[in-house]
Scaffold this motif. Structure first.
Motif, PDB file in Angstrom:
ATOM      1  N   LYS A   1     -12.374  -3.492   1.301  1.00 56.91           N
ATOM      2  CA  LYS A   1     -13.833  -3.511   1.290  1.00 56.91           C
ATOM      3  C   LYS A   1     -14.374  -4.864   0.821  1.00 56.91           C
TER       4      LYS A   1
ATOM      5  N   VAL B   1      -9.768  -3.328  -2.977  1.00 52.13           N
ATOM      6  CA  VAL B   1      -9.220  -1.983  -2.768  1.00 52.13           C
ATOM      7  C   VAL B   1      -9.063  -1.307  -4.124  1.00 52.13           C
TER       8      VAL B   1
ATOM      9  N   TRP C   1     -10.427  -1.762  -9.697  1.00 53.70           N
ATOM     10  CA  TRP C   1     -10.423  -2.403  -8.375  1.00 53.70           C
ATOM     11  C   TRP C   1      -9.556  -3.650  -8.382  1.00 53.70           C
TER      12      TRP C   1
ATOM     13  N   SER D   1      -5.303   2.917   3.657  1.00 59.55           N
ATOM     14  CA  SER D   1      -6.490   2.632   2.856  1.00 59.55           C
ATOM     15  C   SER D   1      -7.417   1.695   3.628  1.00 59.55           C
ATOM     16  N   THR D   2      -8.490   1.238   2.946  1.00 64.11           N
ATOM     17  CA  THR D   2      -9.430   0.299   3.548  1.00 64.11           C
ATOM     18  C   THR D   2      -9.706  -0.839   2.590  1.00 64.11           C
TER      19      THR D   2
ATOM     20  N   HIS E   1      -8.848  -1.849   7.997  1.00 66.60           N
ATOM     21  CA  HIS E   1      -8.044  -0.658   7.725  1.00 66.60           C
ATOM     22  C   HIS E   1      -6.585  -1.088   7.583  1.00 66.60           C
TER      23      HIS E   1
ATOM     24  N   PHE F   1       0.842  -1.193   0.000  1.00 67.09           N
ATOM     25  CA  PHE F   1       0.000   0.000   0.000  1.00 67.09           C
ATOM     26  C   PHE F   1       0.878   1.245   0.000  1.00 67.09           C
TER      27      PHE F   1
ATOM     28  N   ARG G   1     -17.421   1.769  -4.030  1.00 65.54           N
ATOM     29  CA  ARG G   1     -17.084   2.675  -2.931  1.00 65.54           C
ATOM     30  C   ARG G   1     -17.909   2.465  -1.671  1.00 65.54           C
TER      31      ARG G   1
ATOM     32  N   ASP H   1      -4.153   2.381  -4.964  1.00 68.77           N
ATOM     33  CA  ASP H   1      -3.595   2.388  -3.606  1.00 68.77           C
ATOM     34  C   ASP H   1      -2.431   1.427  -3.460  1.00 68.77           C
TER      35      ASP H   1
ATOM     36  N   LYS I   1      -0.346   4.157   0.526  1.00 67.53           N
ATOM     37  CA  LYS I   1      -1.030   5.093   1.414  1.00 67.53           C
ATOM     38  C   LYS I   1      -1.927   4.293   2.343  1.00 67.53           C
TER      39      LYS I   1
ATOM     40  N   GLN J   1       0.024   2.481   5.322  1.00 66.13           N
ATOM     41  CA  GLN J   1       1.012   2.663   4.259  1.00 66.13           C
ATOM     42  C   GLN J   1       2.182   1.723   4.501  1.00 66.13           C
TER      43      GLN J   1
END
Length: 388
Positions: free
Chosen positions: A48, A88, A76, A45-46, A60, A41, A53, A92, A43, A63
């Protein structure tokens, strides 16, 4: 009749085109299977539950945390992080983590493994910079200098912004070396922010300009302090974080009176030590005293080289005593240290002046703001007192 045949022919042609086109009415994005690979990653991110979205957040991530890529669907990416599988945004993720620098937000230890009982490989100070190599749950693998190891992720911050000031005029550099280009000329006393420590260099911001300076040229911006009550002297001394290498104070019976004592040096015939006392005067006032047993460092009893070394060691405690009485990083603690070191200088001159005879007692007073301190030189000892 010809018009009817023409219409039928046109319809058959259209039907044949529709039939030949695979899934012509489908607007689903194309799904491409990705070869199993690991990405990181770039950054926070989450993860899902679905590739949209508004999907439920499963986890969670931070980085630098690693993820196994399972599938790509348009913008995605389906991944697995630990035992969690989800989606994700592909943006990311990166093939390789960019070098991420963070700073320690407290003093801590770098350990050989990502568990509490792992061997400590290095101790680090608040503000030191570290390169992030990997994130594993609540643990982060870092590199500090040449040392690599694991620390609790909570001990790292993106950047520290501590108020500092210039001890003297200096040149702010663009790099951590003397020949680096000049960023700015900084006057003595200038206010700046220290954001990271890189070994013997500090990374600072001055008037919006970022650069590097040797650690010794700057110090924490000083605040105003308040003198403790004499009855708090023992407690404050025991709570003070003395630097590594300085012997801790211990309670003991000193001449029939309970006090705190620390030995700076125990020679064959001499002892350099400090004694802290709390007492009540005959009038019932609370008082406290710092006693410095240092006369032999000035009277020729030891070699000049050894005397000079231990005089420096003794003087290094003066700021400690100032901070014990007024608190760390205070204007008054620095002023107290300056006064105590001035007294050592006068003490040394006084002893040498009266050699080889016993030197007479000297009594005096000095002020820190409106706070009064009494002192005297007597029987080879410097005494400093203050009262409630």
């Amino acid at each position: 009749m010809k018009q009817s045949i023409k219409r039928i022919g046109t319809g058959l042609l259209a039907l044949s085109l529709v039939t030949a086109s695979p899934n012509p009415m489908s607007f689903e994005p194309t799904t491409v299977s990705a070869a199993t690979q690991t990405k990181v990653f770039n950054k926070a991110s989450t993860v899902k539950a679905g590739a949209y979205r508004a999907a439920k957040v499963l986890k969670h991530v931070k980085q630098g945390e690693a993820a196994t890529v399972l599938q790509v669907k348009g913008s995605w990416t389906k991944i697995q992080v630990g035992n969690v599988t989800g989606w994700v945004a592909g943006s990311d993720l990166s093939d390789k983590a960019a070098t991420v620098t963070k700073v320690f937000n407290k003093d801590t230890s770098i350990q050989a493994g990502a568990f509490r009982a792992a061997k400590v490989v290095r101790s680090v100070k608040q503000g030191e910079a570290a390169s992030v190599l990997e994130v594993k749950g609540s643990w982060t693998k870092v590199k500090v200098g040449t040392v690599q190891g694991w620390v609790a992720g909570s001990s790292l911050s993106d950047e520290m912004a501590e108020a500092y000031e210039a001890v003297e005029e200096f040149v702010l550099k663009a790099g951590r070396y003397q020949a680096a280009p000049i960023v700015a000329n900084v006057p003595a006393g200038a206010k700046l922010e220290r954001v990271a420590v890189h070994g013997s260099w500090s990374e600072v911001v001055y008037n919006g300009k970022r650069g590097f300076v040797a650690n010794w040229i700057i110090r924490k911006a000083l605040s105003e302090g308040k003198r403790i009550a004499p009855s708090q002297m023992f407690q404050s001394t025991m709570a003070h974080p003395f630097e590594q290498g300085k012997k801790p104070f211990k309670f003991g019976d000193i001449g029939g009176v309970e006090g705190l004592e620390s030995h700076v040096w125990d020679g064959n015939d001499f002892s350099t030590s400090f004694i802290i006392e709390q007492f009540k005067t005959e009038a019932g006032r609370d008082g406290a005293a710092i006693n410095a047993l240092t006369a032999h460092l000035y009277d020729g009893s030891v070699s000049p080289a050894k005397a000079k070394h231990y005089q420096g060691a003794v003087r290094s405690y003066s700021l400690d005593f100032g901070e014990i009485i007024y608190g760390a990083d205070t204007i008054e603690s620095v002023q107290f240290a300056e006064q105590m070191n001035r007294l050592y200088d006068e003490f040394g001159v006084h002893i040498k002046k009266h050699l080889p005879d016993d030197h007479p007692e000297v009594i005096g007073t000095f002020l820190i703001g409106s706070d009064e301190f009494d002192y005297n030189f007597f029987n080879g000892v410097l005494y400093i007192y203050f009262y409630q």
